[in-house]
Design an enzyme around this catalytic site. Structure first.
Site, PDB file in Angstrom:
ATOM      1  N   ASP A 290       0.868  -1.160   0.000  1.00  0.00           N
ATOM      2  CA  ASP A 290       0.000   0.000   0.000  1.00  0.00           C
ATOM      3  C   ASP A 290       0.924   1.233   0.000  1.00  0.00           C
ATOM      4  O   ASP A 290       2.145   1.136   0.193  1.00  0.00           O
ATOM      5  CB  ASP A 290      -0.950  -0.006   1.204  1.00  0.00           C
ATOM      6  CG  ASP A 290      -2.189   0.859   0.942  1.00  0.00           C
ATOM      7  OD1 ASP A 290      -2.114   1.765   0.087  1.00  0.00           O
ATOM      8  OD2 ASP A 290      -3.223   0.654   1.592  1.00  0.00           O
TER       9      ASP A 290
HETATM   10  C1  NOJ Z   1      -4.108   3.817   0.053  1.00  0.00           C
HETATM   11  C2  NOJ Z   1      -5.238   2.845   0.187  1.00  0.00           C
HETATM   12  O1  NOJ Z   1      -5.179   2.213   1.450  1.00  0.00           O
HETATM   13  C3  NOJ Z   1      -5.256   1.762  -0.888  1.00  0.00           C
HETATM   14  O2  NOJ Z   1      -6.437   1.039  -0.792  1.00  0.00           O
HETATM   15  C4  NOJ Z   1      -5.095   2.378  -2.247  1.00  0.00           C
HETATM   16  O3  NOJ Z   1      -5.132   1.368  -3.225  1.00  0.00           O
HETATM   17  C5  NOJ Z   1      -3.799   3.138  -2.305  1.00  0.00           C
HETATM   18  N1  NOJ Z   1      -3.822   4.209  -1.322  1.00  0.00           N
HETATM   19  C6  NOJ Z   1      -3.514   3.733  -3.679  1.00  0.00           C
HETATM   20  O4  NOJ Z   1      -4.396   4.745  -3.967  1.00  0.00           O
END
Ligand code: NOJ
Length: 719
Positions: free
Chosen positions: A264
């Site tokens: 993430d």
């Molecule tokens: C943070 C989020 O937790 C995740 O779900 C997402 O895919 C990423 N950012 C990228 O945007």
């Protein structure tokens, strides 16, 4: 390994291989040049040469931008290895479907598959190759804002929906030009932060993790999801992004996942804050050792570039493995054959391209709305009735929900506008704000409503109050909106509340004040029309709750499939009758609305149920013949639900667990026979040694239309 990938790997320098492991945002590629503006200035160590060797980009979409960036990149990349473009296409790209919690409420995997398929088709035309979806995190705490992105509290429902989403996004052949690669997220157990506080610690036994949280990830992986995203949280005391037990033993060895693991956002750097690594370099090494292939925006793997010459053979081997997996993903997606795969500016702009998609979005919304109260058949309304549509949500297009990508709130039809098309006469006013109330505004709304036959109160929360980083400690409908309902109630007219929300809310007062209550979720681009169709009776309500709606905040987390305890409260036992049982002294244990609950307009009854055999072997199926009867004068839909309970287990067993469900239509004045088939293998439970297997012994199957009112039959499983 294919020839193409092995030949490329043989030609690549270590720096180029590491480059594949780095993901940057589109900001680094502004104006079609590897950016010299934006974040790059802050990162002196990220050389232009590095930018021209990174493997993937996130957050850019739009055919023209993608083409420009890819062209420029390929002109500067030594081996002409195309970039992968990834983004969070969660519940639609241009055409927005209900939020995933709403799609879960459809209790119909074909709805999820269609929504994901359409999202894929539209995203591919915009140049995307990978979506960061589905999120299959099991959720039980409505304080956590991201419950809107999940399909709810049940591992079986989540597993069925996870599979359907992967199938929809990826299709049967992900490399065709209508599909994307799916990244199942967030591995693992991101949906269980303590106290529902975003990014907080997750801690649970591995036994419980395997019983309830792991199945949906596993289902998505079985459906061939090509990527897995690590979660921000710790699990078993170690952050997921460096957790070798989680990412190697469980994910790769046990679940057999061979695809790409991506972090993430900035999760490798966050290991430093977790305090489980010394510094960014240590973080990078630990993440790589755990099998993390792509570093999303932590620049930790980029740090390795400068140190490549010093890397140990073991680290080089890990880099090779990750680079290989990423190149294989690019090959599978057809990027070497066509780096501009599927990208189509004309489609993107063509209203015809999305016309049918909007029809599907409306159908999905109609399937997802949940009617939880309908006193004296207040609904459906007659089209001749005059409506007053009052409330802070009445006139807004804020019905799309978080992650609605190209969805446009400004041009999304409001509930009031959709009702204008359906009903003869409509007046509308906000009556109050989401969180504000003034006497003048409410008096004006009351005056308007005083001539109406019926009042529709469109209440709830704006989309900005659910989604990532929106944990709350109070899940009540704002007091200002309750005050509005109380004022409207004084007009003595039928009062229907439509609740727009990304999470279960405390609705006891709304329930008491309203004659009918419809949970709208964030229903998407055509959600308002779907609401109008349900209110007018053109469409039968058939959504069911994928999460328990508690009676009060103190009960949270409250979910239907709780484990047996040593001091159960007996059914029908009054609070206060016995002291030393599992209960509160100031509240019932029961929810306001249970999991699986929802009403239709017709009346379907379970009139007969027989079991083909009540003594089953391990490879058998539990078969039930169920008869449903609809005596009402209209065709009606329901969700038949089957739960099981193992009477004696080696480990404690849930009081009931959903094992089968089906949405069915029963025509007016008729009966329908349905056969339920539950493979005995589905009764498996996790044992003390963490093995998953079915026990011989006594079981119950419970059948009905929600998780509380069920008919029970006994059966046995033998050797
Ligand atoms: C943070 C989020 O937790 C995740 O779900 C997402 O895919 C990423 N950012 C990228 O945007």
């Amino acid at each position: 390994m294919s020839n193409l990938v092995s030949e490329l790997l043989a030609k690549m320098t270590t720096e180029e291989k590491i480059g594949q492991l780095i993901q940057l945002t589109g900001d680094f590629f502004q104006d079609g040049k590897a950016a010299i503006t934006g974040p790059i200035n802050e990162l002196a160590h990220l050389k232009l040469q590095t930018v021209y060797s990174v493997g993937s980009v996130l957050g850019v979409s739009g055919a023209a931008d993608v083409r420009r960036i890819q062209e420029n990149y390929l002109a500067n990349n030594r081996l002409k290895i195309p970039l992968l473009f990834m983004a969070d296409v969660v519940h639609g790209y241009q055409t927005i479907f209900p939020i995933p919690l709403g799609l879960g409420a459809s209790f119909d995997p074909t709805v999820m598959e269609t929504a994901s398929g359409i999202a894929a088709k539209e995203s591919v035309a915009a140049g995307l190759h990978v979506t960061f979806a589905p999120m299959v995190d099991l959720v039980r705490d409505p304080r956590w804002g991201r419950v809107m992105e999940s399909t709810g509290e049940d591992s079986y429902l989540n597993s069925v929906m996870a599979q359907a989403a992967v199938k929809g996004f990826q299709g049967d052949s992900p490399w065709d030009e209508k599909h994307l690669a799916a990244s199942v997220k967030h591995f693992a157990a991101y949906g269980a932060p303590e106290a529902g506080r975003e990014y907080n610690t997750v801690d649970m036994s591995e036994w419980r993790f395997r019983e309830q949280y792991l199945p949906a990830y596993s289902a998505a992986i079985n459906a061939q999801a090509m990527l897995v995203m690590t979660s921000f949280n710790t699990l078993f005391g170690v952050p997921a992004t460096q957790n070798q037990h989680l990412l190697r033993d469980i994910l790769r060895d046990e679940l057999g996942f061979h695809g790409v693991v991506i972090t993430d956002w900035n999760a490798i750097e966050e290991l430093v804050h977790h305090g489980t690594v010394r510094d960014l370099k240590d973080a990078a090494q630990k993440a790589l050792a755990a099998g993390v292939d792509i570093d999303m925006m932590a620049f930790a793997y980029a740090e390795f570039l400068n140190k490549a010459v010093e890397l140990e053979p073991g680290v080089l081997k890990l880099i090779d493995e990750s680079a290989q997996r990423i190149l294989e993903l690019k090959e599978t997606m057809g990027l070497f054959a066509d780096p501009y795969r599927g990208l189509d500016e004309s489609k993107e702009k063509d209203p015809e391209f999305i016309r049918d998609n909007l029809v599907q979005a409306q159908k999905a919304a109609e399937e997802s709305l949940v009617l939880v109260k309908n006193h004296r058949r207040t609904l459906p309304l007659s089209q001749r009735q005059n409506l007053a549509v009052i409330g802070p949500v009445a006139q807004t297009g804020d019905l799309l929900g978080s992650w609605s990508w190209k969805g446009d709130v400004e041009t999304t039809q409001s509930i009031a506008d959709a009702l204008v098309d359906t009903f003869s006469e409509i007046v509308t006013a906000p009556g109050c704000g989401y969180h504000s109330f003034n006497k003048q505004q409410v008096e004006q709304a009351k005056l308007l409503a005083s001539d109406a036959d019926v009042i529709v109160a469109a209440i709830g929360l704006p989309s900005s109050e659910s989604g990532e980083a929106t944990s709350i400690t109070d899940i009540s409908i704002p007091a200002e909106q309750i005050a509005l309902l109380k004022e409207l109630k004084t007009l003595n007219k039928p009062l229907i509340s439509v609740v727009i929300t990304g999470r279960p809310l405390l609705l006891k007062e709304v329930h008491t004040l309203s004659d009918a209550v419809l949970i709208g979720w964030f229903p998407g681009s055509k959600g308002a029309q779907a609401i109008a169709n349900i209110l007018s009776g053109k469409v039968e309500p058939s959504g069911r709750l994928p999460m328990t709606f508690p009676l009060n905040l103190g009960q949270v987390p409250l979910y239907y499939n709780a484990y047996s305890t040593g001091r159960p409260i007996e059914v029908g036992q009054k609070n206060g009758e016995y002291k030393y049982v599992t209960k509160y002294v100031d509240s019932s244990n029961e929810p306001l609305y249970p999991f699986g609950f929802g009403l239709g307009y017709g009346k379907i009854l379970l009139t007969d149920m027989t079991m083909v055999s009540n003594s089953l072997k391990m490879n058998d199926q539990l078969i039930l013949d169920v008869t449903l009867t609809n005596d009402s004068p209209r065709d009606s839909k329901t969700v038949l639900q089957c739960y099981t309970h193992q009477k004696v287990g080696e480990t404690v067993r849930p009081l009931k667990e959903l094992k089968w469900f089906k949405k069915v239509t029963v025509e007016k004045q008729s009966s329908l026979k349905i056969q339920v088939n539950i493979p005995v293998a589905r009764l498996a439970s996790v044992h003390q040694d963490l093995s998953t297997k079915v026990d011989v012994g006594d079981y119950q199957v419970m059948v009905g239309f929600d998780s509380m009112n069920l008919k029970v039959l006994d059966f046995k499983v033998k050797e």
